[in-house]
Design a protein around this motif. Structure first.
Motif, PDB file in Angstrom:
ATOM      1  N   MET A   1       8.295   2.816 -38.855  1.00 25.38           N
ATOM      2  CA  MET A   1       7.814   2.489 -37.526  1.00 25.38           C
ATOM      3  C   MET A   1       6.324   2.142 -37.601  1.00 25.38           C
ATOM      4  O   MET A   1       5.614   2.608 -38.461  1.00 25.38           O
ATOM      5  N   ASN A   2       5.903   1.384 -36.656  1.00 23.96           N
ATOM      6  CA  ASN A   2       4.511   0.976 -36.567  1.00 23.96           C
ATOM      7  C   ASN A   2       3.743   1.980 -35.701  1.00 23.96           C
ATOM      8  O   ASN A   2       4.177   2.329 -34.607  1.00 23.96           O
ATOM      9  N   THR A   3       2.592   2.434 -36.185  1.00 28.45           N
ATOM     10  CA  THR A   3       1.836   3.446 -35.443  1.00 28.45           C
ATOM     11  C   THR A   3       1.278   2.900 -34.133  1.00 28.45           C
ATOM     12  O   THR A   3       1.227   3.618 -33.137  1.00 28.45           O
ATOM     13  N   LYS A   4       0.884   1.635 -34.118  1.00 25.96           N
ATOM     14  CA  LYS A   4       0.376   1.044 -32.872  1.00 25.96           C
ATOM     15  C   LYS A   4       1.480   0.969 -31.821  1.00 25.96           C
ATOM     16  O   LYS A   4       1.247   1.222 -30.640  1.00 25.96           O
ATOM     17  N   PHE A   5       2.676   0.630 -32.257  1.00 27.41           N
ATOM     18  CA  PHE A   5       3.820   0.561 -31.345  1.00 27.41           C
ATOM     19  C   PHE A   5       4.135   1.941 -30.774  1.00 27.41           C
ATOM     20  O   PHE A   5       4.370   2.088 -29.570  1.00 27.41           O
ATOM     21  N   LEU A   6       4.113   2.958 -31.618  1.00 29.74           N
ATOM     22  CA  LEU A   6       4.388   4.318 -31.153  1.00 29.74           C
ATOM     23  C   LEU A   6       3.322   4.816 -30.192  1.00 29.74           C
ATOM     24  O   LEU A   6       3.619   5.486 -29.200  1.00 29.74           O
ATOM     25  N   MET A   7       2.057   4.494 -30.467  1.00 30.25           N
ATOM     26  CA  MET A   7       0.992   4.907 -29.553  1.00 30.25           C
ATOM     27  C   MET A   7       1.107   4.187 -28.212  1.00 30.25           C
ATOM     28  O   MET A   7       0.835   4.767 -27.163  1.00 30.25           O
ATOM     29  N   THR A   8       1.517   2.936 -28.240  1.00 30.22           N
ATOM     30  CA  THR A   8       1.732   2.189 -26.998  1.00 30.22           C
ATOM     31  C   THR A   8       2.851   2.817 -26.182  1.00 30.22           C
ATOM     32  O   THR A   8       2.715   2.991 -24.963  1.00 30.22           O
ATOM     33  N   ILE A   9       3.928   3.174 -26.844  1.00 32.80           N
ATOM     34  CA  ILE A   9       5.044   3.822 -26.152  1.00 32.80           C
ATOM     35  C   ILE A   9       4.606   5.164 -25.575  1.00 32.80           C
ATOM     36  O   ILE A   9       4.934   5.492 -24.427  1.00 32.80           O
ATOM     37  N   ALA A  10       3.857   5.934 -26.364  1.00 29.61           N
ATOM     38  CA  ALA A  10       3.379   7.230 -25.880  1.00 29.61           C
ATOM     39  C   ALA A  10       2.474   7.054 -24.669  1.00 29.61           C
ATOM     40  O   ALA A  10       2.570   7.808 -23.693  1.00 29.61           O
ATOM     41  N   ALA A  33       3.870  10.662 -29.375  1.00 27.70           N
ATOM     42  CA  ALA A  33       2.547  10.878 -29.965  1.00 27.70           C
ATOM     43  C   ALA A  33       2.662  11.693 -31.258  1.00 27.70           C
ATOM     44  O   ALA A  33       1.997  11.386 -32.254  1.00 27.70           O
ATOM     45  N   GLY A  34       3.505  12.712 -31.255  1.00 28.68           N
ATOM     46  CA  GLY A  34       3.720  13.506 -32.467  1.00 28.68           C
ATOM     47  C   GLY A  34       4.348  12.687 -33.576  1.00 28.68           C
ATOM     48  O   GLY A  34       3.972  12.813 -34.748  1.00 28.68           O
TER      49      GLY A  34
END
Length: 56
Positions: A1-10, A33-34
């Motif tokens: 997974m992409n960290t930027k994508f996960l932060m956007t979702i969070a 976020a976790g």
């Protein structure tokens, strides 16, 4: 997974939680976020490993 994508979702879940005040949305924001932190740490640790394979 992409960290930027996960932060956007969070961040989107967090904004949704602020609007709706639903505890499930807060759970989703904290979980994303976790997961982002875990993916970041995993990628940081595995960028230095090199696999040597002999080809015959």
């Amino acid at each position: 997974m992409n960290t930027k994508f996960l932060m956007t979702i969070a961040f989107l879940f967090f904004l949704s939680w602020r609007k709706a005040a639903d505890s499930f949305l807060l759970f989703c924001a904290l979980f994303a976020a976790g997961l982002c932190v875990c993916v970041f740490i995993y990628r940081m640790e595995n960028t230095h490993s090199v696999i040597d394979e002999k080809t015959e």
